[in-house]
Write a protein that holds these residues in place. Structure first.
Motif, PDB file in Angstrom:
ATOM      1  N   GLN A   1      -1.451  -3.350  10.682  1.00 25.69           N
ATOM      2  CA  GLN A   1      -0.038  -3.761  11.151  1.00 25.69           C
ATOM      3  C   GLN A   1       0.750  -4.803   9.971  1.00 25.69           C
ATOM      4  OE1 GLN A   1       1.582  -2.953  14.136  1.00 25.69           O
ATOM      5  NE2 GLN A   1       3.409  -3.782  13.231  1.00 25.69           N
ATOM      6  N   VAL A   2       2.018  -4.346   9.676  1.00 24.27           N
ATOM      7  CA  VAL A   2       2.795  -5.009   9.053  1.00 24.27           C
ATOM      8  C   VAL A   2       4.246  -5.429   9.723  1.00 24.27           C
ATOM      9  CG1 VAL A   2       4.397  -5.065   7.066  1.00 24.27           C
ATOM     10  CG2 VAL A   2       2.044  -4.306   6.604  1.00 24.27           C
ATOM     11  N   THR A   3       4.295  -6.747  10.115  1.00 20.28           N
ATOM     12  CA  THR A   3       5.358  -7.033  10.921  1.00 20.28           C
ATOM     13  C   THR A   3       6.418  -7.999  10.008  1.00 20.28           C
ATOM     14  OG1 THR A   3       4.256  -6.986  12.663  1.00 20.28           O
ATOM     15  CG2 THR A   3       6.253  -8.300  13.008  1.00 20.28           C
ATOM     16  N   VAL A   4       7.669  -7.797   9.868  1.00 21.82           N
ATOM     17  CA  VAL A   4       8.544  -8.229   8.911  1.00 21.82           C
ATOM     18  C   VAL A   4       9.861  -8.863  10.138  1.00 21.82           C
ATOM     19  CG1 VAL A   4      10.183  -8.176   7.203  1.00 21.82           C
ATOM     20  CG2 VAL A   4       8.228  -6.740   7.182  1.00 21.82           C
ATOM     21  N   SER A   5       9.765 -10.309   9.915  1.00 20.14           N
ATOM     22  CA  SER A   5      10.594 -11.039  11.090  1.00 20.14           C
ATOM     23  C   SER A   5      12.017 -11.234  10.191  1.00 20.14           C
ATOM     24  CB  SER A   5       9.972 -12.314  11.514  1.00 20.14           C
ATOM     25  OG  SER A   5       9.951 -13.060  10.159  1.00 20.14           O
ATOM     26  N   SER A   6      13.043 -11.419  10.895  1.00 18.39           N
ATOM     27  CA  SER A   6      14.229 -11.503  10.286  1.00 18.39           C
ATOM     28  C   SER A   6      14.847 -12.842  10.320  1.00 18.39           C
ATOM     29  CB  SER A   6      15.234 -10.662  11.084  1.00 18.39           C
ATOM     30  OG  SER A   6      15.234 -11.164  12.294  1.00 18.39           O
TER      31      SER A   6
ATOM     32  N   ASP B   1      10.899  -2.068   7.756  1.00 22.70           N
ATOM     33  CA  ASP B   1       9.550  -1.925   7.290  1.00 22.70           C
ATOM     34  C   ASP B   1       8.467  -2.092   8.246  1.00 22.70           C
ATOM     35  OD1 ASP B   1      10.553  -3.227   4.035  1.00 22.70           O
ATOM     36  OD2 ASP B   1      10.516  -1.063   4.630  1.00 22.70           O
ATOM     37  N   THR B   2       8.571  -2.768   9.464  1.00 22.86           N
ATOM     38  CA  THR B   2       7.539  -3.350  10.236  1.00 22.86           C
ATOM     39  C   THR B   2       6.893  -1.865  10.929  1.00 22.86           C
ATOM     40  OG1 THR B   2       8.752  -5.119  11.114  1.00 22.86           O
ATOM     41  CG2 THR B   2       7.336  -4.266  12.571  1.00 22.86           C
ATOM     42  N   ALA B   3       5.658  -1.696  10.842  1.00 19.19           N
ATOM     43  CA  ALA B   3       4.973  -0.538  11.309  1.00 19.19           C
ATOM     44  C   ALA B   3       3.452  -0.732  11.018  1.00 19.19           C
ATOM     45  CB  ALA B   3       5.435   0.636  10.438  1.00 19.19           C
ATOM     46  N   VAL B   4       2.877   0.206  11.567  1.00 21.37           N
ATOM     47  CA  VAL B   4       1.361   0.453  11.209  1.00 21.37           C
ATOM     48  C   VAL B   4       1.192   1.160  10.079  1.00 21.37           C
ATOM     49  CG1 VAL B   4      -0.989   1.105  11.873  1.00 21.37           C
ATOM     50  CG2 VAL B   4       0.643   0.008  13.645  1.00 21.37           C
ATOM     51  N   TYR B   5       0.527   0.590   8.943  1.00 17.38           N
ATOM     52  CA  TYR B   5       0.371   1.335   7.765  1.00 17.38           C
ATOM     53  C   TYR B   5      -0.871   2.009   7.634  1.00 17.38           C
ATOM     54  CZ  TYR B   5       4.790  -0.414   5.955  1.00 17.38           C
ATOM     55  OH  TYR B   5       6.209  -0.727   5.827  1.00 17.38           O
ATOM     56  N   TYR B   6      -0.883   3.193   7.237  1.00 14.26           N
ATOM     57  CA  TYR B   6      -2.228   3.960   6.986  1.00 14.26           C
ATOM     58  C   TYR B   6      -2.497   4.631   5.502  1.00 14.26           C
ATOM     59  CZ  TYR B   6      -1.804   4.367  12.289  1.00 14.26           C
ATOM     60  OH  TYR B   6      -1.559   4.171  13.332  1.00 14.26           O
ATOM     61  N   CYS B   7      -3.445   4.566   5.260  1.00  9.77           N
ATOM     62  CA  CYS B   7      -4.021   5.179   3.808  1.00  9.77           C
ATOM     63  C   CYS B   7      -4.525   6.317   4.272  1.00  9.77           C
ATOM     64  CB  CYS B   7      -4.630   4.365   2.910  1.00  9.77           C
ATOM     65  SG  CYS B   7      -6.284   3.958   3.440  1.00  9.77           S
ATOM     66  N   ALA B   8      -4.651   7.569   3.294  1.00  4.38           N
ATOM     67  CA  ALA B   8      -4.912   8.756   3.674  1.00  4.38           C
ATOM     68  C   ALA B   8      -5.308   9.469   2.256  1.00  4.38           C
ATOM     69  CB  ALA B   8      -3.892   9.707   4.187  1.00  4.38           C
ATOM     70  N   ALA B   9      -6.235  10.724   2.262  1.00  2.00           N
ATOM     71  CA  ALA B   9      -6.463  11.187   1.059  1.00  2.00           C
ATOM     72  C   ALA B   9      -6.392  12.603   1.158  1.00  2.00           C
ATOM     73  CB  ALA B   9      -8.132  10.867   0.818  1.00  2.00           C
ATOM     74  N   THR B  10      -5.964  13.380   0.175  1.00  2.00           N
ATOM     75  CA  THR B  10      -5.919  14.625   0.217  1.00  2.00           C
ATOM     76  C   THR B  10      -6.545  15.324  -1.073  1.00  2.00           C
ATOM     77  OG1 THR B  10      -4.194  16.677   0.301  1.00  2.00           O
ATOM     78  CG2 THR B  10      -3.620  14.422  -0.771  1.00  2.00           C
TER      79      THR B  10
ATOM     80  N   TYR C   1      -9.460  12.746  -5.107  1.00  2.00           N
ATOM     81  CA  TYR C   1      -8.388  12.666  -4.061  1.00  2.00           C
ATOM     82  C   TYR C   1      -7.241  12.100  -4.629  1.00  2.00           C
ATOM     83  CZ  TYR C   1     -12.228  13.678  -0.734  1.00  2.00           C
ATOM     84  OH  TYR C   1     -13.173  14.240  -0.364  1.00  2.00           O
ATOM     85  N   ASP C   2      -6.300  12.686  -4.392  1.00  2.00           N
ATOM     86  CA  ASP C   2      -4.831  11.974  -4.267  1.00  2.00           C
ATOM     87  C   ASP C   2      -4.737  11.065  -3.101  1.00  2.00           C
ATOM     88  OD1 ASP C   2      -4.134  15.216  -5.454  1.00  2.00           O
ATOM     89  OD2 ASP C   2      -3.505  13.558  -6.652  1.00  2.00           O
ATOM     90  N   MET C   3      -3.929  10.274  -3.193  1.00  2.00           N
ATOM     91  CA  MET C   3      -3.905   9.192  -2.161  1.00  2.00           C
ATOM     92  C   MET C   3      -2.609   9.048  -1.721  1.00  2.00           C
ATOM     93  SD  MET C   3      -7.181   8.535  -1.641  1.00  2.00           S
ATOM     94  CE  MET C   3      -6.963   7.042  -0.553  1.00  2.00           C
ATOM     95  N   GLY C   4      -2.466   8.598  -0.421  1.00  2.38           N
ATOM     96  CA  GLY C   4      -0.851   8.309   0.123  1.00  2.38           C
ATOM     97  C   GLY C   4      -1.112   7.210   1.221  1.00  2.38           C
ATOM     98  N   TRP C   5       0.049   6.693   1.255  1.00  4.50           N
ATOM     99  CA  TRP C   5       0.295   5.559   2.364  1.00  4.50           C
ATOM    100  C   TRP C   5       1.405   6.044   3.037  1.00  4.50           C
ATOM    101  CZ3 TRP C   5      -2.499   1.299   3.203  1.00  4.50           C
ATOM    102  CH2 TRP C   5      -3.125   0.679   2.221  1.00  4.50           C
ATOM    103  N   PHE C   6       1.260   6.196   4.370  1.00  6.40           N
ATOM    104  CA  PHE C   6       2.039   6.373   5.463  1.00  6.40           C
ATOM    105  C   PHE C   6       2.170   5.139   6.320  1.00  6.40           C
ATOM    106  CE2 PHE C   6       2.838  10.923   4.965  1.00  6.40           C
ATOM    107  CZ  PHE C   6       1.619  11.244   3.911  1.00  6.40           C
ATOM    108  N   ARG C   7       3.413   5.299   7.271  1.00  4.79           N
ATOM    109  CA  ARG C   7       3.516   4.323   8.269  1.00  4.79           C
ATOM    110  C   ARG C   7       4.064   4.974   9.386  1.00  4.79           C
ATOM    111  NH1 ARG C   7       8.724   1.060   5.239  1.00  4.79           N
ATOM    112  NH2 ARG C   7      10.286   2.513   5.751  1.00  4.79           N
ATOM    113  N   GLN C   8       3.893   3.914  10.698  1.00  7.50           N
ATOM    114  CA  GLN C   8       4.344   4.485  11.841  1.00  7.50           C
ATOM    115  C   GLN C   8       4.938   3.512  12.729  1.00  7.50           C
ATOM    116  OE1 GLN C   8       1.437   6.892  14.229  1.00  7.50           O
ATOM    117  NE2 GLN C   8       3.202   7.694  15.374  1.00  7.50           N
TER     118      GLN C   8
END
Length: 122
Positions: free
Chosen positions: A117-122, A89-98, A31-38
């Motif tokens: 969940q990744v939360t970046v405070s200012s 960059d604050t978002a929920v990060y997902y890994c995925a396979a294709t 699998y090729d792998m990816g990271w996405f965020r929402q």
């Protein structure tokens, strides 16, 4: 393949986090792998991808030079090292396979893990 992302948390702007994604199954290297965020109220977006044996990578322009994707096929793991984090960059990060190939389109990914969940405070 089953995927589980981990490593998220709360960090100050300028800080770093390393996300991990554990994959089950014996065919991880197929699998090729990816990271996405929402982020809240936004569509899921591409962050980074890595080819099956790790020879090729691809990044969204917004993270180039700050994030690094890597994988360890012996351990069935893929990583996302995130440096110089920004509040956006604050978002929920997902890994995925294709099996589609190195891709930045979420529609080409067949398998998704639960996000972290990744939360970046200012």
């Amino acid at each position: 393949v089953q995927l589980q992302a981990s490593g998220g948390g709360l960090v100050q702007a300028g800080g770093s986090l390393r996300l991990s994604c554990a994959a089950s199954g014996r065919t991880f290297s197929s699998y090729d792998m990816g990271w996405f965020r929402q982020a809240p109220g936004k569509e899921r977006e591409f962050v980074a991808a890595i080819s099956r044996i790790g020879g090729r990578t691809s990044y969204a322009d917004s993270v180039k030079g700050r994030f690094t994707i890597s994988r360890d096929n012996a351990k069935n793991m893929v990583y996302l090292q995130m440096n110089s984090l920004k509040p956006e960059d604050t978002a929920v990060y997902y890994c995925a396979a294709t099996t589609y190939g190195l891709s930045g389109s979420r529609h080409t990914y067949d398998y998704w893990g639960k996000g972290t969940q990744v939360t970046v405070s200012s």
